[in-house]
Design an enzyme around this catalytic site. Structure first.
Site, short mmCIF file in Angstrom:
data_model
loop_
_atom_site.label_atom_id
_atom_site.label_comp_id
_atom_site.label_asym_id
_atom_site.label_seq_id
_atom_site.Cartn_x
_atom_site.Cartn_y
_atom_site.Cartn_z
N GLU A 35 1.21 -1.25 -0.40
CA GLU A 35 0.13 -0.88 0.00
C GLU A 35 1.03 1.06 -0.08
O GLU A 35 1.41 1.10 0.57
CB GLU A 35 -1.20 -0.18 0.89
CG GLU A 35 -2.02 0.85 1.53
CD GLU A 35 -2.84 1.04 2.50
OE1 GLU A 35 -2.77 0.30 3.35
OE2 GLU A 35 -3.69 2.55 2.55
N ARG A 262 4.90 -11.95 9.79
CA ARG A 262 5.70 -10.82 10.04
C ARG A 262 6.71 -11.31 10.77
O ARG A 262 6.60 -12.05 11.51
CB ARG A 262 4.49 -9.85 10.18
CG ARG A 262 3.33 -9.46 10.36
CD ARG A 262 2.86 -8.46 10.59
NE ARG A 262 3.51 -7.20 10.20
CZ ARG A 262 2.24 -6.58 8.92
NH1 ARG A 262 1.36 -7.19 8.11
NH2 ARG A 262 2.62 -5.65 8.45
N LYS A 272 4.45 0.83 9.22
CA LYS A 272 4.75 2.68 8.31
C LYS A 272 4.19 2.87 9.03
O LYS A 272 4.62 4.65 9.67
CB LYS A 272 4.19 1.96 7.11
CG LYS A 272 4.98 1.34 5.94
CD LYS A 272 4.59 1.24 4.22
CE LYS A 272 3.24 0.08 4.61
NZ LYS A 272 2.51 -0.14 3.48
#
Ligand code: ATP
Ligand code: MG
Length: 561
Positions: A35, A262, A272
């Site tokens: 994204e 992750r 982020k």
């Protein structure tokens, strides 16, 4: 790492199994789907290495797809940075795609869903919807708008698209099951009104599809065979499958979603959203600050693409989350830089040394190897003169036998040069040594005889000639967070753990061969660590970043002399 030599990871096993069960190899297709709401970080490197690694292993295309469904948080700057970083890591994508390219297709499908009675416009407030959601053990309640007619839904949805409504007035929801045990299946929102320009579609749209509606369908549109994502999407799989069922054509490839854990790195944060806070609050200078765990920060710090790829390959992928120690990343950059970084001499905490019996004004250009482990790296010359700098820590007036550096009455070799002996020293009023007077052995010059004929002493020091040294700004970095896992504390915000001393700026004195160094050049300052030239450098002023220290300085220097 030799990619084909290592054992298969569990995702590769899944692909192998699909191939054995008759899935055609030509239909394999992967994607990396960031994204564009921030810069890529070291966690993304795992996903990149996984997806592009699969592409290389199976000679299958890998798309770079931007999941750009949220104009409030996404920017072209991030798209550009992501492309630059993936490229720099050394991966080629098949095509560059954007979820926003599919807005029309997604809209058309949503209209079909409405016609099939599988989606409806809800006109409640978000608070009202939240109240009806229920809990994991308690069913939710149907919205009163759930029974709206197809015609009314179509008209309202079109109105939403045409900009007739304010944000929050209406949303489009999938009509699934308000009693589903998976809360994500309780009539999830598919579209919301957002009067915001999008970085690619500009003002074409004022309704935007939700990520959950977009992501799986985009994979389907691109005919991605294996849609790999992180574990938090496991509960979303059921919803993605429901959405796929609505549009799936049996002649097409149906993406198979599989999840992996992750990757978290110690002493930092990899999110982020949190990295953005560090940037916005000015804790760091930007997304590419060398203290950041972003790909561009690591690049600026002096990391090589190889070292990051090797790190990602070594840790591989896992089914459960865990914390990887940052020292493993540092190990990989050291290992690679040890092979490729030329050795140079720099003094970072200078102490003046005068060779009293060396002729004043004389300069000798001494031969110096660029990399003892790589003959092809060649050699350069370094100037030797009467007045030199050594490191303060390399001299003591008195020391025991284990101190192999310079002490009064003791000898050391100056790297690439002569053996010197400390005869006396001068001190200031506070008793700090300000200068050491030495003599030298003219017959001890490095390279002047055979290895055997040269006299040996225990210690070797790096040094620079004061007259010839170039001054540079040197930025020494420490961990950005004092805590191993700053964002896992229940009662404390991760920002509380920021290390206030993560950057120290000093002046270094470098051998003159570095005069022409360019941004991103990486070198080893002998006995001190690996350093690289920062893009802040100007023709008159070099700026260096310390990438990483040397682990076992002494062992290395001793081995060689
Ligand atoms: P962040 O929380 O940092 O914003 P994200 O998952 O929202 O992360 P995306 O841009 O959506 O970021 O990520 C692109 C891809 O990278 C996704 O497939 C995602 O699952 C994967 N990814 C993100 N962070 C990690 C991580 N720490 N380890 C492994 N893969 C990751
Ligand atoms: Mg995200």
């Amino acid at each position: 790492m030799n990619d084909t030599a290592r054992a298969l990871n569990f995702i590769e096993h899944i692909v192998e199994e699909d191939l054995e069960n008759g899935f055609s190899k030509e239909h394999l297709r992967f994607r990396f789907p960031p994204e564009p709401n921030g810069y890529l970080h070291i966690g993304h490197a795992s996903s990149i290495s996984l997806n592009f690694g699969l592409g290389l292993r199976y000679k299958a295309p890998v798309n770079l797809r931007f999941d750009d469904t949220n104009p409030a948080k996404e920017e072209q700057e991030f798209v550009d940075a992501i492309k630059r970083d993936v490229q720099w890591l050394g991966y080629d994508w098949n095509t560059e795609r954007y979820a926003s390219d599919y807005f029309q297709q997604l809209y058309d499908w949503a209209v079909e869903l409405i016609k099939d009675g599988k989606a409806y416009v809800d006109s409640q407030t978000s608070e009202e919807m939240a109240e009806q959601k229920g809990t994991p053990t308690e069913a939710g309640k149907d919205s009163s708008f759930r029974i709206r007619s197809v015609e009314e839904n179509l008209e309202l949805f079109e109105g939403m698209k045409e900009g007739k409504f304010q944000e929050g007035e209406h949303v489009l929801r999938a009509k699934i099951d308000m009693a589903a045990s998976n809360m994500l299946m309780r009539d999830p929102i598919m579209y919301r009104v957002l009067h915001r320009p999008h970085h690619r579609t500009n003002t074409d749209w004022c309704i935007y599809p939700m990520y959950d509606w977009t992501h799986g369908e985009s994979d389907y549109i691109e005919q991605v065979s294996h849609s790999l994502c992180t574990l938090e999407f496991l509960p979303h799989r059921e919803l993605y499958n429901w959405f796929l069922d609505q549009v799936y054509d049996e002649k097409q490839v149906r993406p198979k979603q599989r999840e992996f854990a992750r990757r978290n790195l110690s002493h930092t944060v990899v999110s982020k959203r949190k990295l953005l806070q560090l940037v916005e609050k000015g804790v760091v200078k930007g997304w590419d600050d060398p203290r950041m765990p972003t790909i561009s920060g690591l690049r600026r710090r002096g990391y090589t693409p190889e070292s990051i790829r090797n790190f990602a390959d070594t840790i591989g992928i896992a089914k459960r989350e865990n914390l990887i120690d940052v020292s493993l990343l540092e190990f990989h950059v050291r290992e690679h830089l040890n092979k490729v970084a030329p050795r140079v001499m720099a003094v970072l905490d200078p102490l003046k040394v005068i060779i009293t019996d060396y002729p004043e004004g004389e300069v000798e250009w001494l031969e110096a190897e660029n990399n003892p482990g790589d003959e092809s790296a060649g050699s350069r010359t370094v100037p030797f003169s009467r007045d030199l700098y050594i490191e303060k820590a390399d001299f003591r007036e008195e020391a025991n036998r284990k101190f192999f550096r310079l002490k009064l009455g003791g000898e050391v070799r100056l790297k690439n040069g002569y053996i010197i002996k400390a005869e006396s020293c001068t001190k200031d009023d506070n008793g700090n040594v300000t200068e050491v007077q030495c003599t030298y052995d003219p017959k001890s010059k490095s390279g002047s005889g055979t290895e055997e004929s040269l006299r040996k002493v225990k210690g070797t020091l790096h040094w620079v000639s004061i007259e010839h040294a170039i001054k540079a700004e040197v930025r020494l970095y420490d961990r950005l967070f004092a805590d191993e896992s700053p964002d896992t504390h229940k009662d404390k915000d991760f920002m509380e753990f920021v290390n206030p001393d993560s950057l120290k700026v000093i002046t270094g004195y470098l051998e003159p061969s570095l005069k022409e160094a360019k941004a991103e050049d990486r070198v080893q300052f002998q006995r001190l660590g690996y350093f690289c030239v920062d893009p802040d450098s100007t023709p008159g002023k070099l700026v260096f970043n310390r990438t990483v220290g040397l682990r076992d300085t002494w062992a290395k220097v001793q081995q060689k002399d």
